[in-house]
Motif scaffolding. Sequence first.
Motif, PDB file in Angstrom:
ATOM      1  N   LEU A 100       0.829  -1.205   0.000  1.00 17.54           N
ATOM      2  CA  LEU A 100       0.000   0.000   0.000  1.00 17.54           C
ATOM      3  C   LEU A 100       0.865   1.258   0.000  1.00 17.54           C
ATOM      4  O   LEU A 100       0.585   2.230  -0.722  1.00 17.54           O
ATOM      5  CB  LEU A 100      -0.923  -0.006   1.220  1.00 17.54           C
ATOM      6  N   ASP A 101       1.917   1.257   0.814  1.00 17.54           N
ATOM      7  CA  ASP A 101       2.801   2.419   0.892  1.00 17.54           C
ATOM      8  C   ASP A 101       3.487   2.668  -0.446  1.00 17.54           C
ATOM      9  O   ASP A 101       3.654   3.818  -0.869  1.00 17.54           O
ATOM     10  CB  ASP A 101       3.840   2.192   1.996  1.00 17.54           C
ATOM     11  N   ARG A 102       3.871   1.595  -1.111  1.00 16.40           N
ATOM     12  CA  ARG A 102       4.514   1.708  -2.426  1.00 16.40           C
ATOM     13  C   ARG A 102       3.572   2.372  -3.427  1.00 16.40           C
ATOM     14  O   ARG A 102       3.976   3.274  -4.174  1.00 16.40           O
ATOM     15  CB  ARG A 102       4.924   0.316  -2.904  1.00 16.40           C
ATOM     16  N   ALA A 103       2.315   1.927  -3.446  1.00 14.66           N
ATOM     17  CA  ALA A 103       1.347   2.495  -4.379  1.00 14.66           C
ATOM     18  C   ALA A 103       1.048   3.962  -4.076  1.00 14.66           C
ATOM     19  O   ALA A 103       0.771   4.752  -4.987  1.00 14.66           O
ATOM     20  CB  ALA A 103       0.058   1.684  -4.343  1.00 14.66           C
ATOM     21  N   LEU A 104       1.116   4.330  -2.813  1.00 10.35           N
ATOM     22  CA  LEU A 104       0.790   5.696  -2.392  1.00 10.35           C
ATOM     23  C   LEU A 104       1.997   6.626  -2.390  1.00 10.35           C
ATOM     24  O   LEU A 104       1.903   7.770  -1.927  1.00 10.35           O
ATOM     25  CB  LEU A 104       0.166   5.663  -0.998  1.00 10.35           C
ATOM     26  N   GLY A 105       3.139   6.143  -2.855  1.00 10.53           N
ATOM     27  CA  GLY A 105       4.319   6.997  -2.935  1.00 10.53           C
ATOM     28  C   GLY A 105       4.987   7.270  -1.611  1.00 10.53           C
ATOM     29  O   GLY A 105       5.679   8.282  -1.458  1.00 10.53           O
ATOM     30  N   GLY A 106       4.796   6.389  -0.623  1.00  6.29           N
ATOM     31  CA  GLY A 106       5.500   6.505   0.642  1.00  6.29           C
ATOM     32  C   GLY A 106       4.795   7.337   1.702  1.00  6.29           C
ATOM     33  O   GLY A 106       5.399   7.618   2.752  1.00  6.29           O
ATOM     34  N   VAL A 107       3.522   7.702   1.495  1.00  6.00           N
ATOM     35  CA  VAL A 107       2.866   8.593   2.464  1.00  6.00           C
ATOM     36  C   VAL A 107       2.579   7.888   3.793  1.00  6.00           C
ATOM     37  O   VAL A 107       2.576   8.532   4.852  1.00  6.00           O
ATOM     38  CB  VAL A 107       1.553   9.176   1.899  1.00  6.00           C
ATOM     39  N   ILE A 108       2.355   6.574   3.742  1.00  5.97           N
ATOM     40  CA  ILE A 108       2.074   5.859   4.995  1.00  5.97           C
ATOM     41  C   ILE A 108       3.323   5.825   5.863  1.00  5.97           C
ATOM     42  O   ILE A 108       3.282   6.157   7.055  1.00  5.97           O
ATOM     43  CB  ILE A 108       1.575   4.429   4.712  1.00  5.97           C
ATOM     44  N   LYS A 109       4.445   5.450   5.275  1.00  5.61           N
ATOM     45  CA  LYS A 109       5.691   5.383   6.049  1.00  5.61           C
ATOM     46  C   LYS A 109       6.089   6.765   6.551  1.00  5.61           C
ATOM     47  O   LYS A 109       6.532   6.911   7.705  1.00  5.61           O
ATOM     48  CB  LYS A 109       6.810   4.788   5.196  1.00  5.61           C
ATOM     49  N   ALA A 110       5.944   7.770   5.704  1.00  5.52           N
ATOM     50  CA  ALA A 110       6.322   9.127   6.111  1.00  5.52           C
ATOM     51  C   ALA A 110       5.526   9.571   7.328  1.00  5.52           C
ATOM     52  O   ALA A 110       6.066  10.256   8.216  1.00  5.52           O
ATOM     53  CB  ALA A 110       6.101  10.096   4.954  1.00  5.52           C
ATOM     54  N   ARG A 111       4.268   9.186   7.394  1.00  5.58           N
ATOM     55  CA  ARG A 111       3.429   9.575   8.530  1.00  5.58           C
ATOM     56  C   ARG A 111       3.720   8.727   9.766  1.00  5.58           C
ATOM     57  O   ARG A 111       3.910   9.243  10.873  1.00  5.58           O
ATOM     58  CB  ARG A 111       1.953   9.450   8.139  1.00  5.58           C
ATOM     59  N   LEU A 112       3.769   7.417   9.589  1.00  5.05           N
ATOM     60  CA  LEU A 112       3.847   6.528  10.746  1.00  5.05           C
ATOM     61  C   LEU A 112       5.221   6.527  11.418  1.00  5.05           C
ATOM     62  O   LEU A 112       5.319   6.263  12.614  1.00  5.05           O
ATOM     63  CB  LEU A 112       3.461   5.103  10.356  1.00  5.05           C
ATOM     64  N   THR A 113       6.280   6.820  10.673  1.00  6.64           N
ATOM     65  CA  THR A 113       7.603   6.873  11.305  1.00  6.64           C
ATOM     66  C   THR A 113       7.741   8.067  12.239  1.00  6.64           C
ATOM     67  O   THR A 113       8.650   8.101  13.071  1.00  6.64           O
ATOM     68  CB  THR A 113       8.722   6.925  10.251  1.00  6.64           C
TER      69      THR A 113
END
Length: 405
Positions: free
Chosen positions: A160-173
């Motif tokens: 999911l993060d890959r498809a969204l361009g990294g927005v999940i990881k950027a937020r959750l980290t």
Amino acid sequence: MTLAGRIALIALLFLSCALSPARADVADAQGQNLEVSLITYGPGDIYWERFGHDAIELRDTVSGEEVDFNYGMFNFDEKNFFLNFARGRMHYLMDAEPTTDEESYYVQVGRSVTRQRLALTPQQAAALRDFLFWNLRPENVGYNYDYYIDNCTTRVRDALDRALGGVIKARLTTMPGGMTYRQQTIRLMSAQPWLMLILDLGLGPYADHPLNAWQESFLPEELQKNIRAATVSNGHGGTMPLVQSEDLLSPNRLDVPPAAPPDLRVPLGIAGLLVAVALVLTWRRARFAYATLGSVFLVFAGVAGLLMLTLWTLTEHHSAWANANLLLFNPLAFVLIRALWRSRRNLAASRLANATVMLQLIALLVALLFHLLPGVVQQNQPWVLFALPCWLALAWTFRQHKQIQ
């Protein structure tokens, strides 16, 4: 159907979709017709189900076809499966099934099913679909499983993060996690106390590092909770929630895991005191019982030490490496068994036995001092509280006789 048959069926499905571009289904739907959801399944009763499970659902809004993609397949019939499992070389597989078939099992066994519909653009939805079907190819379908950093949930999270361009990881980290790997493990395994204790004893300092929300999203329920905080572009210069809607498709009908991990310090501390008192009393009044009880403790300490040493030196279970519990339980315990039975005949412990006891007491002191050092330290206080009175009681009984010259 066997696992090989399932993989063959998936390959045929992929091939048929590739050869039939006019067919209206998930595999060739237009991006604007694809609806993407995160499906979260609650914990089950069996120990390997206690961590829960999840999947990515793709739905073609034109044809109505729904497919669940998950990364939780493993095969007991794989060559050397149990040997590889012991070595920490676990091979898992991706799978895809119609949503109805996938979810019906979880509904039947009473596990909760939740759907979170996600806000992906048509381009992102199509890219995710293409990646998932690429991942289903026989040459890509397998991966080396790791409990904490590469499991069925982290694979879903990363796709999911890959498809969204990294927005999940950027937020959750940027968000702190609520618990450590150890705390989450013993919380979820508390329904099986014997297994919970084995896992807590076998986990090393790796399991006690503080986590951020991205790392803690190795659990389905944490990923489900954490992505509620993620936002994406709304296409007009602003943002909107990633989770557009959340629906409980089927309620949980099983016992719910506790919200917090159990505190093992009190029960293990009491257990250690009881063993210590029993050793002292039986040494005074029932030497055979003393030797038997002491032998049981020493065999436990020796076997536990051998297993922890094996996990550290001979396996890829990195979460068990450098386990400080080796200071409490180790193979040196086997040296003392003969001294226990000599004591039954009122014979003093040998120099070797006394030296071993002294070395063990020093190791206990080191284990205690570790908790005074700054920085991350293995949270093994429950096992220190169990081991300390037991070893002190044994040391006291050994010192009641003059050393053999």
